[in-house]
Design a protein around this motif. Structure first.
Motif, mmCIF file in Angstrom:
data_model
loop_
_atom_site.group_PDB
_atom_site.id
_atom_site.type_symbol
_atom_site.label_atom_id
_atom_site.label_comp_id
_atom_site.label_asym_id
_atom_site.label_seq_id
_atom_site.Cartn_x
_atom_site.Cartn_y
_atom_site.Cartn_z
ATOM 1 N N ARG A 91 33.115 12.221 -17.973
ATOM 2 C CA ARG A 91 33.679 13.009 -16.878
ATOM 3 C C ARG A 91 35.076 13.523 -17.199
ATOM 4 N NH1 ARG A 91 33.534 9.957 -11.299
ATOM 5 N NH2 ARG A 91 31.314 10.119 -11.795
ATOM 6 N N ARG A 92 35.310 14.766 -16.909
ATOM 7 C CA ARG A 92 36.618 15.383 -17.097
ATOM 8 C C ARG A 92 37.416 15.231 -15.803
ATOM 9 N NH1 ARG A 92 35.782 19.232 -21.726
ATOM 10 N NH2 ARG A 92 37.954 19.851 -21.393
ATOM 11 N N ARG A 93 38.673 14.797 -15.930
ATOM 12 C CA ARG A 93 39.506 14.526 -14.767
ATOM 13 C C ARG A 93 40.838 15.254 -14.894
ATOM 14 N NH1 ARG A 93 37.396 9.824 -12.216
ATOM 15 N NH2 ARG A 93 35.915 8.686 -13.524
ATOM 16 N N LEU A 106 43.800 17.573 -15.283
ATOM 17 C CA LEU A 106 43.949 18.840 -15.986
ATOM 18 C C LEU A 106 42.729 19.156 -16.838
ATOM 19 C CD1 LEU A 106 45.755 21.244 -16.706
ATOM 20 C CD2 LEU A 106 46.763 19.847 -18.540
ATOM 21 N N ARG A 107 42.108 18.127 -17.392
ATOM 22 C CA ARG A 107 40.916 18.339 -18.222
ATOM 23 C C ARG A 107 39.752 18.878 -17.395
ATOM 24 N NH1 ARG A 107 38.320 14.653 -20.382
ATOM 25 N NH2 ARG A 107 37.712 15.740 -22.279
ATOM 26 N N PHE A 108 39.727 18.544 -16.096
ATOM 27 C CA PHE A 108 38.700 19.116 -15.226
ATOM 28 C C PHE A 108 38.871 20.635 -15.145
ATOM 29 C CE2 PHE A 108 37.284 20.740 -11.146
ATOM 30 C CZ PHE A 108 36.008 20.224 -11.036
ATOM 31 N N LEU A 109 40.125 21.076 -14.994
ATOM 32 C CA LEU A 109 40.398 22.503 -14.874
ATOM 33 C C LEU A 109 40.150 23.221 -16.195
ATOM 34 C CD1 LEU A 109 43.644 22.416 -12.708
ATOM 35 C CD2 LEU A 109 41.295 22.857 -11.964
ATOM 36 N N THR A 110 40.578 22.622 -17.314
ATOM 37 C CA THR A 110 40.335 23.268 -18.605
ATOM 38 C C THR A 110 38.837 23.306 -18.912
ATOM 39 O OG1 THR A 110 40.692 21.153 -19.761
ATOM 40 C CG2 THR A 110 42.583 22.617 -19.509
ATOM 41 N N GLY A 111 38.134 22.252 -18.513
ATOM 42 C CA GLY A 111 36.686 22.259 -18.696
ATOM 43 C C GLY A 111 36.014 23.338 -17.865
ATOM 44 N N LEU A 112 36.496 23.524 -16.630
ATOM 45 C CA LEU A 112 35.940 24.567 -15.771
ATOM 46 C C LEU A 112 36.174 25.948 -16.379
ATOM 47 C CD1 LEU A 112 34.662 25.603 -13.182
ATOM 48 C CD2 LEU A 112 36.894 25.394 -12.059
ATOM 49 N N LEU A 113 37.389 26.165 -16.915
ATOM 50 C CA LEU A 113 37.682 27.452 -17.540
ATOM 51 C C LEU A 113 36.802 27.685 -18.765
ATOM 52 C CD1 LEU A 113 41.593 27.482 -17.297
ATOM 53 C CD2 LEU A 113 39.965 28.804 -15.933
ATOM 54 N N LEU A 114 36.624 26.631 -19.581
ATOM 55 C CA LEU A 114 35.769 26.738 -20.758
ATOM 56 C C LEU A 114 34.333 27.024 -20.350
ATOM 57 C CD1 LEU A 114 35.474 26.350 -23.868
ATOM 58 C CD2 LEU A 114 35.032 23.932 -23.394
ATOM 59 N N PHE A 115 33.866 26.284 -19.360
ATOM 60 C CA PHE A 115 32.512 26.432 -18.856
ATOM 61 C C PHE A 115 32.295 27.838 -18.303
ATOM 62 C CE2 PHE A 115 29.359 25.843 -15.416
ATOM 63 C CZ PHE A 115 28.342 25.220 -16.113
ATOM 64 N N ALA A 116 33.261 28.305 -17.485
ATOM 65 C CA ALA A 116 33.144 29.623 -16.871
ATOM 66 C C ALA A 116 33.179 30.732 -17.912
ATOM 67 C CB ALA A 116 34.255 29.810 -15.843
ATOM 68 N N ALA A 117 33.999 30.530 -18.950
ATOM 69 C CA ALA A 117 34.099 31.551 -19.994
ATOM 70 C C ALA A 117 32.763 31.774 -20.681
ATOM 71 C CB ALA A 117 35.166 31.143 -21.012
ATOM 72 N N PHE A 118 32.084 30.689 -21.031
ATOM 73 C CA PHE A 118 30.786 30.829 -21.677
ATOM 74 C C PHE A 118 29.711 31.285 -20.694
ATOM 75 C CE2 PHE A 118 32.873 28.211 -24.872
ATOM 76 C CZ PHE A 118 32.427 28.806 -26.040
ATOM 77 N N CYS A 119 29.832 30.831 -19.453
ATOM 78 C CA CYS A 119 28.839 31.212 -18.453
ATOM 79 C C CYS A 119 28.978 32.669 -18.022
ATOM 80 C CB CYS A 119 28.948 30.308 -17.218
ATOM 81 S SG CYS A 119 28.251 28.667 -17.461
ATOM 82 N N SER A 120 30.136 33.283 -18.314
ATOM 83 C CA SER A 120 30.318 34.679 -17.921
ATOM 84 C C SER A 120 29.285 35.579 -18.595
ATOM 85 C CB SER A 120 31.733 35.142 -18.276
ATOM 86 O OG SER A 120 31.943 35.086 -19.680
#
Length: 373
Positions: A307-309, A311-325
């Motif tokens: 689990r990402r918590r 700041l890592r939660f936010l960076t993971g979301l950005l990484l995830f969203a970037a690829f999901c775009s």
């Protein structure tokens, strides 16, 4: 470093290893060790605490005790979570022929260890289950009514679907031959809270199982680790074993999260359309909402051990969203084509959601949480 013959002999003479997974159990360590010393007098034993990097520094207490008693050991796991994985790691780390697994919360009756060991010594038993639901066993003191009803329901499901022949397959208190775990290790899940059920269900041949009853005590210190994610993990484990391991617990959880994402997606799409937005804009917005929902749920449930918590939660979301775009663009295009040919909003939305879900799976399993683990 020279290892003396006496030290080697002492290590080889350990008959019983007690493996105890811990997460924020600092206050329970000293009283538990004292109870083990009293209960296992006359037995060659060791205890291995496997700690999932507790925030309360549980492992520091164990290490201080180990300085004066070499029978006490600690394994600190970093960036890894899960009781089943901790138990497996502890069992595979010992050379003792017999291993007991119990919790650190003082709810398991350590005085039953000698009877369990005697049963393992005197018969061709593969494992001994400390049961709350047979003989003089009881769970009334340690469970409230809701948890007791849930436990009984889970036991019934395991017994019916997996044909498990023990009165308490949900027990976290058992004793087993280490050689059996060595054999089954590649089949066992690293996720979940019920390694006993996994051991029994994963064995290619019927196991000889003994039972010793005990009274489940109330917790004194700390908090229970049972939450909704544990329930999902248990259901995943049962269905995985029922399917012959064709479906992994993680894959099943990912699928359930994906299904919820479809519902979120279609709901958001409908609301945006009712607000008067064009279909392409509504579809893109709905897919972004579903991406956020899927990421949050997968982080909490599917990949809870990584689990990402913070700041890592936010960076993971950005990484995830970037690829999901990429999936958002492709899904919007496909669904717009569907909608132009057949103006059924739900059918076009579903087509786009499937494109997004496929890309979501790839980025989740191969990029986002792999990098965070």
């Amino acid at each position: 470093m020279t290892i003396t013959k006496a030290a080697i002999a002492q290590q080889e003479s350990v008959e019983l290893s007690v493996v105890i997974p811990t997460f924020n159990e600092r206050e329970n360590i000293v009283p538990l060790v004292e109870r083990l010393r009293a209960a296992l007098a006359g037995i060659s034993w060791e205890v291995i605490f496997v700690d999932d990097d507790s925030g309360d520094k549980t492992v520091d207490v164990v290490r201080r005790l180990s300085l004066v008693d070499r029978r006490i050991r600690a394994i600190r796991r970093v960036h890894r979570r899960g009781l089943a994985g901790a138990c497996l790691e502890g069992i595979l780390s010992t050379s003792a022929p017999i291993v007991a697994v119990m919790d650190a919360d003082l709810q398991h009756d350590e005085t039953r260890l000698t009877a369990m060991l005697a049963m393992m010594r005197s018969s061709r038993i593969d494992l001994v289950v400390a049961t709350r639901y047979a003989g003089e066993g009881s769970s009334g003191e340690g469970f409230n009514r809701i948890r007791q009803a849930g436990s009984q329901m889970a036991i019934g499901m395991a017994q019916r679907l997996l044909k498990v022949e023990t009165s308490d397959p949900m027990s976290g208190f058992f004793m087993v031959k280490r050689a059996l775990i060595d054999e089954l290790a590649p089949r066992l899940s690293q996720q979940g809270f019920k390694i006993l059920l996994d051991v029994i269900a994963s064995s290619p041949k019927p196991l000889q199982i003994g039972e010793i009853s005990y009274v489940f005590r109330p917790r004194v210190h700390g908090e229970s680790k049972l939450d909704a994610s544990v329930v999902f993990e248990y259901l995943g484990l049962v269905l995985a074993k029922w399917s012959g391991d064709l479906i992994s617990p993680r894959m099943l959880l990912f699928g359930l999260v994906g299904l919820s994402g479809v519902i979120v997606h279609l709901t958001a799409l409908r609301l945006l359309l009712l607000e008067g937005f064009a279909f392409s804009i509504s579809q893109a917005g709905a897919m972004l909402v579903a991406v956020l929902s899927n990421y949050t749920l997968n982080n909490s449930l599917t990949y809870r051990d990584r689990r990402r918590r913070g700041l890592r939660f936010l960076t993971g979301l950005l990484l995830f969203a970037a690829f999901c775009s990429v999936g958002v663009v492709a899904g919007t295009g496909v669904s717009s084509l569907f909608y132009a040919q057949e103006p059924q909003w739900w059918l076009a939305g579903l087509a786009g959601a499937m494109i997004g879900a496929g890309w979501n799976y790839i980025t989740s399993s191969m990029i986002t949480w792999r990098r965070s683990g």
